[in-house]
Write an enzyme that holds these catalytic residues in place. Structure first.
Site, PDB file in Angstrom:
ATOM      1  CG  ASP A 252      37.468  -5.098  -6.469  1.00 52.72           C
ATOM      2  OD1 ASP A 252      36.663  -4.750  -6.034  1.00 52.72           O
ATOM      3  OD2 ASP A 252      38.000  -4.442  -7.677  1.00 52.72           O
TER       4      ASP A 252
ATOM      5  CG  HIS B 248      12.998 -16.003 -22.093  1.00 57.53           C
ATOM      6  ND1 HIS B 248      13.486 -14.912 -22.925  1.00 57.53           N
ATOM      7  CD2 HIS B 248      11.733 -15.526 -21.660  1.00 57.53           C
ATOM      8  CE1 HIS B 248      12.679 -13.882 -22.759  1.00 57.53           C
ATOM      9  NE2 HIS B 248      11.404 -14.115 -22.287  1.00 57.53           N
TER      10      HIS B 248
ATOM     11  CG  HIS C  84      13.667 -11.667 -20.014  1.00 53.09           C
ATOM     12  ND1 HIS C  84      13.226 -10.886 -21.157  1.00 53.09           N
ATOM     13  CD2 HIS C  84      12.657 -11.464 -19.289  1.00 53.09           C
ATOM     14  CE1 HIS C  84      12.038 -10.374 -21.046  1.00 53.09           C
ATOM     15  NE2 HIS C  84      11.629 -10.842 -19.875  1.00 53.09           N
TER      16      HIS C  84
ATOM     17  CB  THR D  75      32.299  -0.422 -12.493  1.00 49.44           C
ATOM     18  OG1 THR D  75      32.932  -1.396 -13.102  1.00 49.44           O
ATOM     19  CG2 THR D  75      33.100   0.961 -12.638  1.00 49.44           C
TER      20      THR D  75
ATOM     21  CB  CYS E 186      34.636  -4.809  -8.858  1.00 47.22           C
ATOM     22  SG  CYS E 186      33.982  -4.620 -10.463  1.00 47.22           S
TER      23      CYS E 186
HETATM   24  C1  RB5 Z   1      39.462  -1.028  -8.944  1.00 47.39           C
HETATM   25  O1  RB5 Z   1      40.193   0.205  -8.741  1.00 47.39           O
HETATM   26  C2  RB5 Z   1      38.361  -1.077 -10.063  1.00 47.39           C
HETATM   27  O2  RB5 Z   1      39.022  -0.866 -11.297  1.00 47.39           O
HETATM   28  C3  RB5 Z   1      37.538  -2.297 -10.108  1.00 47.39           C
HETATM   29  O3  RB5 Z   1      36.940  -2.489  -8.790  1.00 47.39           O
HETATM   30  C4  RB5 Z   1      36.397  -2.298 -11.038  1.00 47.39           C
HETATM   31  O4  RB5 Z   1      35.673  -1.403 -10.941  1.00 47.39           O
HETATM   32  C5  RB5 Z   1      36.851  -2.792 -12.268  1.00 47.39           C
HETATM   33  O5  RB5 Z   1      36.080  -2.826 -13.302  1.00 47.39           O
END
Ligand code: RB5
Length: 141
Positions: free
Chosen positions: A7, A133, A97, A66, A64
């Site tokens: 994203d 596994h 694993h 996180t 993304c």
């Molecule tokens: C976008 O602001 C953020 O929420 C997205 O990139 C991600 O971290 C969601 O888990």
């Protein structure tokens, strides 16, 4: 082929990862997003997972902010084992694993140097194929 997507929050790191893959001569396809305008991470998880499920790609890389949201989206598919990794140890372990076929990174979590090490560990590690596994992975789906 490696399918890659992100994203807006993962866009800059995705560009760095693609430059790295290109330098290594690894075949990949960019499933977007193509700029840093706000967008929805499930859409890019969907595109990358579809490429894997349909046999166009062997593995996927998703980014993304996180790594978490996009991994949740990817793991909605029974064929996908997506792992959020923040270090090389977990990237290797999830191949050995879990036979993870998608790695998820947080563009707001890991710096470029760490991220590229994680990608290398993920791409260069084989599944151990150990009976324990294999049995556990079968129970996932
Ligand atoms: C976008 O602001 C953020 O929420 C997205 O990139 C991600 O971290 C969601 O888990």
């Amino acid at each position: 082929m490696i399918a890659i997507g992100s994203d807006h929050a993962g866009f800059a790191l995705k560009q760095a990862i693609m430059a790295h893959l290109k330098e290594l001569g690894i075949d990949f396809k960019d499933y977007g997003t193509y700029d840093d305008k706000s967008c929805d991470y499930p859409d890019y998880a969907e595109a990358v997972c579809k490429a894997i499920i349909e046999g166009d790609a062997e593995k996927g890389i998703l980014v993304c902010g996180t790594g978490i949201g996009i991994s949740i989206a990817a793991n909605r598919h029974r064929e996908i084992r997506a792992a959020v990794c923040t270090d090389e140890f977990t990237a290797r372990a999830t191949r050995e694993h879990n036979d993870a076929n998608v790695i998820c990174l947080g563009g707001r979590v890991v710096g470029e140097g760490v991220a590229l090490g994680i990608i290398d560990a993920f791409l260069n590690t084989e599944f151990s194929n150990g009976a324990n596994h294999v049995r556990r992975i079968a129970k996932l789906s």
